[in-house]
Design an enzyme around this catalytic site. Structure first.
Site, PDB file in Angstrom:
ATOM      1  N   PRO A 108       0.803  -1.226   0.000  1.00 20.34           N
ATOM      2  CA  PRO A 108       0.000   0.000   0.000  1.00 20.34           C
ATOM      3  C   PRO A 108       0.833   1.273   0.000  1.00 20.34           C
ATOM      4  CG  PRO A 108      -0.964  -1.619   1.474  1.00 20.34           C
ATOM      5  CD  PRO A 108       0.332  -2.193   1.014  1.00 20.34           C
ATOM      6  N   GLN A 167      13.384  -8.833 -18.872  1.00 22.17           N
ATOM      7  CA  GLN A 167      12.460  -9.722 -19.562  1.00 22.17           C
ATOM      8  C   GLN A 167      11.016  -9.313 -19.294  1.00 22.17           C
ATOM      9  OE1 GLN A 167      13.100 -13.892 -20.351  1.00 22.17           O
ATOM     10  NE2 GLN A 167      11.351 -14.429 -19.076  1.00 22.17           N
ATOM     11  N   GLU A 168      10.713  -8.950 -18.057  1.00 14.57           N
ATOM     12  CA  GLU A 168       9.353  -8.505 -17.734  1.00 14.57           C
ATOM     13  C   GLU A 168       8.961  -7.315 -18.602  1.00 14.57           C
ATOM     14  OE1 GLU A 168       6.788  -6.668 -13.958  1.00 14.57           O
ATOM     15  OE2 GLU A 168       8.806  -7.473 -13.641  1.00 14.57           O
ATOM     16  N   ARG A 169       9.871  -6.374 -18.746  1.00  9.09           N
ATOM     17  CA  ARG A 169       9.538  -5.147 -19.472  1.00  9.09           C
ATOM     18  C   ARG A 169       9.440  -5.354 -20.967  1.00  9.09           C
ATOM     19  NH1 ARG A 169      13.161  -1.769 -15.077  1.00  9.09           N
ATOM     20  NH2 ARG A 169      11.410  -1.564 -13.606  1.00  9.09           N
ATOM     21  N   HIS A 198     -14.115   5.470 -33.801  1.00  3.51           N
ATOM     22  CA  HIS A 198     -15.335   4.656 -33.747  1.00  3.51           C
ATOM     23  C   HIS A 198     -16.550   5.477 -33.319  1.00  3.51           C
ATOM     24  CE1 HIS A 198     -12.829   1.062 -34.140  1.00  3.51           C
ATOM     25  NE2 HIS A 198     -13.932   0.334 -34.234  1.00  3.51           N
TER      26      HIS A 198
END
Length: 380
Positions: free
Chosen positions: A129, A242-244, A339
């Site tokens: 938090p 790798q995450e990024r 749209h």
């Protein structure tokens, strides 16, 4: 432009993924969105199809390949199918490397078979938090009690938080150690004192269960320390590239897909007695987005190829992440605008893509953090 990074094997894998999506995901996805969670049956089906644990050695039930291009195919196809809430990428590309590179032999035999079969859904609990990107602010503690760790604290915004059977918790193990006093402690389902809060109500990716987690005097076996004690900071930094890049791959895939469906829409939709595509402003909008996507795709494919060869650095991964996700956000907004009123209707794919994709510039490191990493590397 013809993409150069994939082989026939990757193309065959892409066909397998599309079949899986058509059979095991898309018929049920609307219900998962309403339920706020993906069915466990889908995770087991993904395991049977060989989509989980691609980089896990075969002896533990995995695919045995470290070629990141297969993960890129998964990210692209799940994104284009409009099913980002099924967090296969989180499981494979973000959590998997911690288990394959840091786990002991005993831990690998205990955790990896279920990881690959879909019986063990995983999560990583870092955010608190009062602590997001700032690891030094983490307050969750793991106290050494001799034969076990005593874990206390709370986490929030934890993807797979409800379903997870195995949670990698970032906890403070040295009181005055700053970011370097953190360790990775693995908590398993059923541990006494481990509680899950509510499934958080998000504006997008609603089928992806995201939860608060609470730890009240949780006794965690000493053998559930993952990696080195007080070594979490280095472990986390090692796997962030790798995450990024994985998030970036999903970002450009989403932008390209939005461009495709919007191009079709403006050809079919009429205003003032002729298709929208006949209006110069519309053509300019499409031209600008197509060019931005093409340029970004070229850079991302280079990043994917470099990462498959083990040469992608943190700076270029950060460039890819912030640029591709910010492009995704811009394209989603512009495509929704094109749209008109229909774009605001939840039944249209562009509306869901708009809300599903908004988190992309936030998780995995915010755009601001990415710019700080890049700027620091250039001005150090």
């Amino acid at each position: 432009m013809q993409r150069q990074i994939f082989t026939e094997e990757h193309d065959a894998f892409r066909a397998t993924v599309r079949t899986f999506l058509d059979k095991e995901v898309l018929p049920y996805y609307e219900q998962w969105e309403k339920d706020g969670i993906v069915s466990r049956d889908a995770w087991l089906a993904a395991g049977r199809q060989g989509l989980l644990g691609l980089a896990v050695p075969e002896e533990y039930g995995g695919g045995g390949t470290t070629d990141f291009r297969y993960s890129a195919v998964l990210a692209e196809e799940f994104t284009r199918a409009g099913a980002p809430g099924f967090a296969v990428g989180l499981h494979n590309d973000i959590i998997g490397p911690y288990l394959t590179s840091l786990a002991t032999e005993e831990q690998k035999r205990r955790w990896l078979p279920g990881f690959c079969s879909g019986e063990t859904v995983t999560a990583i609990a870092m955010t608190e938090p009062g602590a997001g990107s700032d690891l030094q602010a983490i307050r969750t503690t793991a106290e050494d009690k001799g034969d076990h760790w005593l874990l206390n604290g709370s986490k929030t915004f934890i993807s797979n938080g409800i379903l997870a059977d195995l949670v990698i918790v970032v906890a403070r193990t040295t009181p005055e150690g700053g970011a370097k006093g953190l360790s990775l402690i693995v908590v398993e389902r059923g541990a006494e004192g481990f509680e899950r809060g509510r499934n958080l109500d998000k504006i997008g990716q609603r089928s992806q269960d995201t939860a608060e987690l609470f730890f009240h005097d949780v006794r965690v076996p000493k053998e559930n320390l993952l990696g080195e004690r007080d070594g979490a900071f280095l472990h986390l930094m090692t796997n962030l590239a790798q995450e990024r890049v994985a998030i970036a791959v999903a970002g450009i895939a989403a932008a390209e897909h939005l461009l495709e469906i919007t191009t079709r829409y403006v050809k079919e939709r009429e205003a003032f007695g002729r298709p929208l595509a006949k209006l110069q402003h519309i053509r300019f909008e499409i031209a600008e987005m197509a060019t931005e996507c093409a340029v970004t795709r070229t850079f991302l494919d280079r990043c994917v190829a470099d990462h498959a060869e083990g040469t992608l650095d943190a700076v270029h991964a950060s460039m890819a992440k912030w640029w591709a996700t910010e492009l995704q956000k811009r394209v989603a907004d512009r495509c929704l605008q094109l749209h008109g009123g229909y774009g605001y209707m939840a039944e249209y794919p562009v509306a869901r893509a708009f809300t599903d994709g908004r988190v992309q510039t936030i998780y995995g490191g915010t755009t601001e953090i990415m710019k700080e990493i890049i700027g620091r590397s250039l001005l150090a």
